[in-house]
Design a protein around this motif. Structure first.
Motif, PDB file in Angstrom:
ATOM      1  N   TYR A 108       0.833  -1.207   0.000  1.00  0.00           N
ATOM      2  CA  TYR A 108       0.000   0.000   0.000  1.00  0.00           C
ATOM      3  C   TYR A 108       0.866   1.255   0.000  1.00  0.00           C
ATOM      4  O   TYR A 108       0.596   2.213  -0.718  1.00  0.00           O
ATOM      5  N   SER A 109       1.902   1.254   0.807  1.00  0.00           N
ATOM      6  CA  SER A 109       2.798   2.401   0.895  1.00  0.00           C
ATOM      7  C   SER A 109       3.362   2.781  -0.469  1.00  0.00           C
ATOM      8  O   SER A 109       3.345   3.951  -0.855  1.00  0.00           O
ATOM      9  N   ALA A 110       3.838   1.793  -1.192  1.00  0.00           N
ATOM     10  CA  ALA A 110       4.432   2.058  -2.504  1.00  0.00           C
ATOM     11  C   ALA A 110       3.407   2.662  -3.464  1.00  0.00           C
ATOM     12  O   ALA A 110       3.702   3.638  -4.165  1.00  0.00           O
ATOM     13  N   ARG A 111       2.220   2.108  -3.478  1.00  0.00           N
ATOM     14  CA  ARG A 111       1.181   2.594  -4.396  1.00  0.00           C
ATOM     15  C   ARG A 111       0.701   3.988  -4.025  1.00  0.00           C
ATOM     16  O   ARG A 111       0.556   4.859  -4.890  1.00  0.00           O
ATOM     17  N   ILE A 112       0.470   4.203  -2.731  1.00  0.00           N
ATOM     18  CA  ILE A 112      -0.018   5.513  -2.275  1.00  0.00           C
ATOM     19  C   ILE A 112       1.057   6.580  -2.491  1.00  0.00           C
ATOM     20  O   ILE A 112       0.762   7.675  -2.972  1.00  0.00           O
ATOM     21  N   SER A 113       2.297   6.266  -2.159  1.00  0.00           N
ATOM     22  CA  SER A 113       3.398   7.231  -2.340  1.00  0.00           C
ATOM     23  C   SER A 113       3.514   7.649  -3.802  1.00  0.00           C
ATOM     24  O   SER A 113       3.685   8.836  -4.103  1.00  0.00           O
ATOM     25  N   LYS A 114       3.421   6.685  -4.698  1.00  0.00           N
ATOM     26  CA  LYS A 114       3.518   6.979  -6.130  1.00  0.00           C
ATOM     27  C   LYS A 114       2.383   7.908  -6.569  1.00  0.00           C
ATOM     28  O   LYS A 114       2.614   8.898  -7.278  1.00  0.00           O
ATOM     29  N   MET A 115       1.175   7.627  -6.127  1.00  0.00           N
ATOM     30  CA  MET A 115       0.030   8.475  -6.486  1.00  0.00           C
ATOM     31  C   MET A 115       0.186   9.896  -5.946  1.00  0.00           C
ATOM     32  O   MET A 115      -0.105  10.853  -6.643  1.00  0.00           O
ATOM     33  N   LEU A 116       0.636   9.983  -4.699  1.00  0.00           N
ATOM     34  CA  LEU A 116       0.782  11.307  -4.093  1.00  0.00           C
ATOM     35  C   LEU A 116       1.879  12.119  -4.776  1.00  0.00           C
ATOM     36  O   LEU A 116       1.745  13.323  -4.947  1.00  0.00           O
ATOM     37  N   ARG A 117       2.953  11.449  -5.173  1.00  0.00           N
ATOM     38  CA  ARG A 117       4.009  12.173  -5.915  1.00  0.00           C
ATOM     39  C   ARG A 117       3.455  12.676  -7.243  1.00  0.00           C
ATOM     40  O   ARG A 117       3.766  13.792  -7.655  1.00  0.00           O
ATOM     41  N   GLN A 118       2.642  11.853  -7.909  1.00  0.00           N
ATOM     42  CA  GLN A 118       2.011  12.295  -9.166  1.00  0.00           C
ATOM     43  C   GLN A 118       1.098  13.495  -8.911  1.00  0.00           C
ATOM     44  O   GLN A 118       1.103  14.461  -9.668  1.00  0.00           O
ATOM     45  N   ALA A 119       0.329  13.423  -7.836  1.00  0.00           N
ATOM     46  CA  ALA A 119      -0.594  14.512  -7.510  1.00  0.00           C
ATOM     47  C   ALA A 119       0.153  15.809  -7.206  1.00  0.00           C
ATOM     48  O   ALA A 119      -0.325  16.895  -7.539  1.00  0.00           O
ATOM     49  N   ASN A 120       1.318  15.697  -6.593  1.00  0.00           N
ATOM     50  CA  ASN A 120       2.060  16.897  -6.231  1.00  0.00           C
ATOM     51  C   ASN A 120       2.682  17.577  -7.444  1.00  0.00           C
ATOM     52  O   ASN A 120       3.109  18.719  -7.361  1.00  0.00           O
TER      53      ASN A 120
END
Length: 123
Positions: A108-120
């Motif tokens: 979950y951490s890997a997937r959420i981190s990737k999404m949040l970096r994209q969002a930023n």
């Protein structure tokens, strides 16, 4: 009209800080020594995304985004790619708080981190 412009800039700055802080906590969840600590960091992600006025906000775990804004989802423009990406990250974080072991929390951490970096970066 002149007064509205700084508020918009301020809101965007807050959202970026909130997203960055949420990203940090998503990554901390992936590095946690146990599932309980990881789950706490996923709650921090949720708190940074929804803000303290949301029913989803959990004050018991603390608010690492205190004073940064109203929650990233409230501080970005709705119906944008960035908003949609944050919504997806929130949905994953909601699932992540029910993770049963470290392997699940790391995924979950890997997937959420990737999404949040994209969002930023706006997307």
């Amino acid at each position: 009209a002149l007064l509205a412009t700084p508020a918009i800039v301020l809101a965007a700055g807050n959202a970026n800080k909130e997203i960055s802080t949420a990203t940090t906590h998503a990554m901390m969840a992936g590095n946690a020594a146990d599932a309980a600590t990881a789950v706490m960091h996923f709650h921090h992600v949720i708190n940074c995304l929804v803000g303290p006025k949301s029913k989803m906000f959990d004050s018991a775990v603390g608010n690492p985004c205190k004073g940064m804004g109203n929650g990233a989802l409230n501080d970005v423009a709705a119906k944008t790619k960035q908003y949609e990406t944050l919504q997806q990250a929130l949905q994953l974080a909601e699932q992540a708080v029910h993770a049963k072991n470290l392997q699940e929390t790391q995924q979950y951490s890997a997937r959420i981190s990737k999404m949040l970096r994209q969002a930023n970066t706006g997307g």
